[in-house]
Design a protein around this motif. Sequence first.
Motif, PDB file in Angstrom:
ATOM      1  N   GLU A 192       3.927   9.502  -9.719  1.00  0.00           N
ATOM      2  CA  GLU A 192       3.417   9.621 -11.116  1.00  0.00           C
ATOM      3  C   GLU A 192       2.871  11.253 -11.147  1.00  0.00           C
ATOM      4  O   GLU A 192       2.778  11.915 -12.266  1.00  0.00           O
ATOM      5  CB  GLU A 192       2.098   8.787 -11.343  1.00  0.00           C
ATOM      6  N   ASN A 193       2.196  11.629  -9.923  1.00  0.00           N
ATOM      7  CA  ASN A 193       1.647  12.880 -10.071  1.00  0.00           C
ATOM      8  C   ASN A 193       3.012  13.916 -10.138  1.00  0.00           C
ATOM      9  O   ASN A 193       2.844  14.967 -10.757  1.00  0.00           O
ATOM     10  CB  ASN A 193       1.027  13.084  -8.524  1.00  0.00           C
ATOM     11  N   GLU A 203       3.877   1.679  -1.073  1.00  0.00           N
ATOM     12  CA  GLU A 203       4.754   1.542  -2.344  1.00  0.00           C
ATOM     13  C   GLU A 203       3.804   2.114  -3.527  1.00  0.00           C
ATOM     14  O   GLU A 203       4.010   2.971  -4.350  1.00  0.00           O
ATOM     15  CB  GLU A 203       5.126   0.364  -2.808  1.00  0.00           C
ATOM     16  N   MET A 204       2.312   1.691  -3.373  1.00  0.00           N
ATOM     17  CA  MET A 204       1.325   2.326  -4.351  1.00  0.00           C
ATOM     18  C   MET A 204       1.330   3.517  -4.345  1.00  0.00           C
ATOM     19  O   MET A 204       1.010   4.352  -5.053  1.00  0.00           O
ATOM     20  CB  MET A 204       0.152   1.269  -4.080  1.00  0.00           C
ATOM     21  N   ILE A 205       1.059   3.944  -2.993  1.00  0.00           N
ATOM     22  CA  ILE A 205       0.883   5.498  -2.591  1.00  0.00           C
ATOM     23  C   ILE A 205       1.967   6.247  -3.224  1.00  0.00           C
ATOM     24  O   ILE A 205       2.029   7.434  -3.804  1.00  0.00           O
ATOM     25  CB  ILE A 205       0.682   5.775  -1.192  1.00  0.00           C
ATOM     26  N   LYS A 206       3.410   5.793  -2.721  1.00  0.00           N
ATOM     27  CA  LYS A 206       4.644   6.515  -3.498  1.00  0.00           C
ATOM     28  C   LYS A 206       4.592   6.401  -4.849  1.00  0.00           C
ATOM     29  O   LYS A 206       5.055   7.488  -5.515  1.00  0.00           O
ATOM     30  CB  LYS A 206       5.674   5.509  -2.989  1.00  0.00           C
ATOM     31  N   GLU A 207       3.936   5.340  -5.306  1.00  0.00           N
ATOM     32  CA  GLU A 207       3.957   5.286  -7.023  1.00  0.00           C
ATOM     33  C   GLU A 207       3.152   6.315  -7.611  1.00  0.00           C
ATOM     34  O   GLU A 207       3.435   7.031  -8.686  1.00  0.00           O
ATOM     35  CB  GLU A 207       3.765   3.979  -7.384  1.00  0.00           C
ATOM     36  N   GLN A 208       1.964   6.545  -6.816  1.00  0.00           N
ATOM     37  CA  GLN A 208       0.891   7.470  -7.194  1.00  0.00           C
ATOM     38  C   GLN A 208       1.379   8.907  -7.179  1.00  0.00           C
ATOM     39  O   GLN A 208       1.455   9.663  -8.147  1.00  0.00           O
ATOM     40  CB  GLN A 208      -0.434   7.442  -6.423  1.00  0.00           C
ATOM     41  N   MET A 209       2.240   9.000  -5.903  1.00  0.00           N
ATOM     42  CA  MET A 209       2.735  10.349  -5.621  1.00  0.00           C
ATOM     43  C   MET A 209       3.812  10.502  -6.797  1.00  0.00           C
ATOM     44  O   MET A 209       4.101  11.793  -7.424  1.00  0.00           O
ATOM     45  CB  MET A 209       3.589  10.426  -4.256  1.00  0.00           C
ATOM     46  N   LYS A 237       4.188  14.159 -13.438  1.00  0.00           N
ATOM     47  CA  LYS A 237       2.998  14.799 -14.401  1.00  0.00           C
ATOM     48  C   LYS A 237       3.434  16.280 -14.169  1.00  0.00           C
ATOM     49  O   LYS A 237       3.472  17.098 -15.232  1.00  0.00           O
ATOM     50  CB  LYS A 237       1.893  14.568 -14.054  1.00  0.00           C
ATOM     51  N   GLU A 297       0.863  -1.363   0.005  1.00  0.00           N
ATOM     52  CA  GLU A 297       0.164  -0.077   0.117  1.00  0.00           C
ATOM     53  C   GLU A 297       0.989   1.440   0.011  1.00  0.00           C
ATOM     54  O   GLU A 297       0.630   2.177  -0.815  1.00  0.00           O
ATOM     55  CB  GLU A 297      -0.805  -0.061   1.307  1.00  0.00           C
TER      56      GLU A 297
END
Length: 635
Positions: free
Chosen positions: A391-392, A383-389, A395, A381
Motif C-alpha cells: 500500500e505504501n 502478509e499484513m506487513i507485505k500488504e502495508q508495504m 501510494k 503477520e
Amino acid sequence: MIHAEIEFLAQNRRIVVDKWLDNETISEIFNKKDINHDYFKTNYINLLIDYILDLPREESDLEESLYYMTGKGIALEEVIEIFVVLHRILLDLAIFSMDELDCKVIKAFESAIVHKINSFYKDFIAVYDKQVTDDVNYMLDCYKRAVDASSIVSKTDPKGVITYVNDKFCEISGYGEEELIGQNHNIVRHPRMRSETFATMWKTIKAKKVWRGKVKNLRKDGSTYLVDATIVPVLDARHKIVEYIGIRYNITDIQKNVEKIRAQSNEIEHLKLGIDESTIVSKTDPKGIITYANKQFCELSRYDAGELIGKPHNIVRDPEMPKEAFTQMWDTIRAKKVWKGIVKNRAKDGSQYIVDATIVLILDHNGEISEYIGIRHDITEIEMIKEQMLENKTKILNDYKKAVDASSIVSTTDTKGIITYVNDKFCEISGYGKDELMGRSQNIVRHPDMPKAAFKELWETIERGETWQGTVKNLKKGGGYYIVDATIVPITDGEGKLVEYIGIRKDITKQEQQRQELEKMRMRQMHENVNRALSISYEKVIGMLPLPSCIIDVNDTVVAGNEAFQDLTGWNAGEDTALEELLRPSQGFSREWKDTATLFDEEIAVRLVQDESVAKKLLIKKVEDDTQVYTVSLI
C-alpha cells in the motif's frame, strides 16, 4: 423290435443335431464353458449319437470326446443335463417315426437309450476321476517343486531325527546333505534361542497341530540366520504321526530391515511430533473430508477437532479466495503432484488468517490416492506487513505518477505502438483531445522532418527491452511543431514478456529554439572574424614569418613571397612565375603535402620542399580574387 426307430434316427441325425444344439440349456452350458458349437458338431456330436444309438464307431474317438468335455470343465450335473436333452429329442423323434404308437416299443427304445446314457455317464465319471487324480498329482508335484525352490525344507521322524533336507537347507546352514541326514534337528539350534520356545513347539506338533514361529539358527561356520518356520505333523491312515515337515523362509535380511524400519519409524514419530508442534497439519480423504487436524490447526481456526473431523475442508475457506485457485489445486493433487500456494482462510469467529500451504498426496500399495496431508505455516503477520508495504509503495508510485503527470508529457502504448493512455499535458501540447488519440498509432504526431532511421533505432532498442532516450520533433494538430526530450521505457510482466511502453517527455521547444538562435549568432560572429582577417595584408604577415612563405592566385602564380621564399626559389617580386615552375624537381627540389597549419582561423597548406642540402617547410596561401575567399590548395 426298435431297429426301425434307430435306423430312422440315424438317417435323420441332422435333425437330432440341430434340435440338440439349438436347445436353450445346451447353448447356455456351451457358452459358459466356451465350447465352439461348430467345432463340437464337426468332431464329437456324431460320435455321441452313434454311441447312444449303439452304431459302429471308434472307441478311441469316443474317449477323445470324453477328455475334451472334461478338459472344458463340464461338471457331472451338466453332463446329465446334456444327455437328458438328447434323450428327450431322440424319444420324441422315435415316437414321431412310428406309424402306430406301440408302448412296448417305446419303453424298449427308452430303456435302450437310458442304458447307453448310463454307460456313457460311468465312462465319463471314470475319465473325470482319472483326470482329477492326474491333476491333483500334477499340482502336488508342482507345489512340491515350488516349495523346494522357494523355501528351506526338512523332514524329521517323530523323534526329531532329520530324514530329508532340500538344497536350500544345505545352502543356508552351510552343511552338506550327508552331514545332516540322521542327525537331530538341534544341530542348527542357536544357543540364544529360549528353551521355552522349543517346548511350546513340541507340545503343539505332538498334539497334531501346526506350529508357526520365528527361529534363530546357527550355521556351520558359527554365523546366525533367522527363519520364519512352519512345522506340520504328517499323519497316516490311523491318524498316527509318521513324520514332521518343516517349511522355512529366510527372514534374516527382512528382520534387519524391520529393525531398520523400526528405527526409522522412531525418527518419523519424532519428526511428526516436531511437525505437529511447529506447523499447522490436517489430513483429508480423497474427497476432501477432514480426518485429522492437529492442535495448531484448531488454535488458528478457532474450531475444536470434533467440529472439524468429518467436515469438508472448505469449512475454513475464505470467500475472498477465488474459486480458480482451488480448481487449480485439485487438478494438481489429483494428478498426483504436490501443490504449493498461499491461502487465505476464515476462522470460526470470522477473522481471517493466511497460510503458506503445501498439499502432499499419500498413495496406497496399488498406487491410488488414499489421503492428502496439508502442512501449513501461519504467515498472516508477514502478509499484513507485505500488504502495508505494498500500500505504501502504491501510494509512493501514485505520488510519483502525479508528479510525472504534472511535470511531463506522458503516454502509454501497446507493443504495436497503439496509444492506450495520454495525460493532459500530452493533449495540451499536441492540440489533440484524448478521444482523438486513444486507439491511434503514436505516429499521429510524427513530424515529416524526423528521419525514419531515428524511429528504426528507437524500435530496435525498446523491442530488446532496453530504454531509449533522444530528442524528437513532433507535429501539432494545427500544423505547428514542438520538440521533446523523450524517454521510452519498455514494461514487462512477471515472465519477462513485453506488455506495453511508457513514454515520458519534456518540452524543450524553447531551449531548442534558443540553441538554434545562438548557433546563428556564432556563425555570424565567425563570418565577421573571417572578413576582419581578410582585411589584413598577407604580404606583411608572410614577411614576418621565418619559414619560406608565399601567396598564389587562382592560376597558381606567385603574387607575393617573403625573403626566405626568394632565397629558396630565386623568385623576384613582380615576376609572373607559376609555383610549380619554381619548385621543379630539375632544380633540385622534391616535394609532398605533409600537413596543414592554421592562420587567422583558416587552414594553410604546408608543403615540404627539399633542396640538395636541407629540408624546409613552405607555407602557401591560395586566393580566389573574384570572391576574396582564401582556400587551401590541395595539389
